[in-house]
Design a protein around this motif. Structure first.
Motif, mmCIF file in Angstrom:
data_model
loop_
_atom_site.group_PDB
_atom_site.id
_atom_site.type_symbol
_atom_site.label_atom_id
_atom_site.label_comp_id
_atom_site.label_asym_id
_atom_site.label_seq_id
_atom_site.Cartn_x
_atom_site.Cartn_y
_atom_site.Cartn_z
ATOM 1 N N ASN A 48 0.731 -1.124 -0.081
ATOM 2 C CA ASN A 48 0.106 0.052 0.024
ATOM 3 C C ASN A 48 0.812 1.431 0.090
ATOM 4 O O ASN A 48 0.425 2.509 0.351
ATOM 5 N N ALA A 49 2.197 1.211 -0.221
ATOM 6 C CA ALA A 49 3.121 2.388 -0.333
ATOM 7 C C ALA A 49 2.589 3.251 -1.765
ATOM 8 O O ALA A 49 2.010 2.760 -2.455
ATOM 9 N N ASN A 50 2.433 4.385 -1.410
ATOM 10 C CA ASN A 50 1.972 5.365 -2.503
ATOM 11 C C ASN A 50 2.748 6.556 -2.439
ATOM 12 O O ASN A 50 3.277 7.171 -1.426
ATOM 13 N N SER A 51 2.880 7.363 -3.583
ATOM 14 C CA SER A 51 3.330 8.587 -3.796
ATOM 15 C C SER A 51 2.888 9.288 -4.789
ATOM 16 O O SER A 51 1.986 8.756 -5.879
ATOM 17 N N LYS A 52 3.000 10.760 -4.869
ATOM 18 C CA LYS A 52 2.124 11.381 -6.006
ATOM 19 C C LYS A 52 3.131 11.739 -7.187
ATOM 20 O O LYS A 52 4.274 12.117 -6.994
ATOM 21 N N PRO A 94 0.335 1.719 -5.260
ATOM 22 C CA PRO A 94 -0.316 0.315 -4.459
ATOM 23 C C PRO A 94 -0.214 -0.631 -5.400
ATOM 24 O O PRO A 94 -0.462 -0.382 -6.549
ATOM 25 N N ARG A 95 0.161 -1.948 -5.078
ATOM 26 C CA ARG A 95 0.215 -3.030 -6.055
ATOM 27 C C ARG A 95 0.172 -4.238 -5.190
ATOM 28 O O ARG A 95 0.093 -4.429 -3.856
#
Length: 228
Positions: A48-52, A94-95
């Motif tokens: 669930n790691a995410n960045s813009k 997220p993947r």
């Protein structure tokens, strides 16, 4: 054949019992075991790691200043990755890390994991240990007296036992699993394997027969529930 130490419910060594570990195969399939353990660890990842990226950062597309004549390096937009409060270049999103493993491969890996435990003398047996109600102190005392409480331990039961599970829940580094729910990752991760005498007897016929019997019982229970 290997000799296993047998303990009573108080944690005292009482006798030894022989077990034919060849029911799990003639050798440890290390490559299969590694791949399955890798899959279990990958499936534990949340991903669930995410960045813009550039389109997610708020702001206009206006150039910070004109292209030429300022003496400064040219800039395209305020949201560029190298600018303060800008986007992230090639950042995580997220993947799913899930790795599918065939049932036969999981069984072979579990057999190899169990075989390695038996060959490395990391298996013990307990007799007469049962719980009418949850009692953590009783199980903790048994593990302490037998010396099994000094490291992580996986306790194998012939079938699910809620009182046994509740008794172990507050003991650090202790897992309780019925034999049909064992997996290679947990067997390898825990330092010692403690089996009840009934669980050891159930393993004498091999893992394949045990899992087949458990599957049939599960189907029968499902049909009984559906009939109600």
């Amino acid at each position: 054949m290997v000799e296993l130490q047998v303990y009573d419910a108080e944690g005292k060594a009482t006798s030894k019992v022989k077990f034919d570990e060849s029911v799990f195969g003639d050798k440890v399939k290390s490559k299969t075991l590694r791949e399955v353990v890798y899959a279990y660890e990958a499936n534990l990842r949340q991903g669930n790691a995410n960045s813009k990226n550039l389109s997610d950062v708020s702001g206009s597309n206006k150039k910070p200043f004109k292209q030429k004549g300022t003496g400064r390096a040219r800039q395209g937009q305020k949201r560029a990755p190298h600018r303060h409060k800008g986007s992230v270049a090639h950042g995580p999103h997220p993947r799913s890390f899930r790795v599918e493993v065939p049932a036969k491969m999981r069984r072979l890996a579990l057999e190899s994991a169990l075989l390695s435990k038996f060959k490395d003398a990391e298996v013990a047996v307990v007799e007469g240990l049962s719980f009418d109600k949850p009692k953590t102190a009783k199980l903790a005392k048994m593990l302490s007296k037998s010396g099994l409480g000094s490291g992580s331990v996986l306790i194998g039961l012939p079938k699910a036992d809620e009182n046994f599970y509740m008794s172990s829940r507050n003991i650090p580094r202790t897992l309780v699993r019925p034999l049909p729910q064992l997996n290679a990752y947990e067997v390898i991760k825990q330092r010692r394997l403690l089996l009840t005498r009934e669980a050891l007897d159930a393993l004498k016929g091999g893992l394949k027969a045990l899992l087949a019997k458990a599957a049939e019982e599960s189907k029968a229970d499902a049909k009984a529930k559906a009939a109600k």
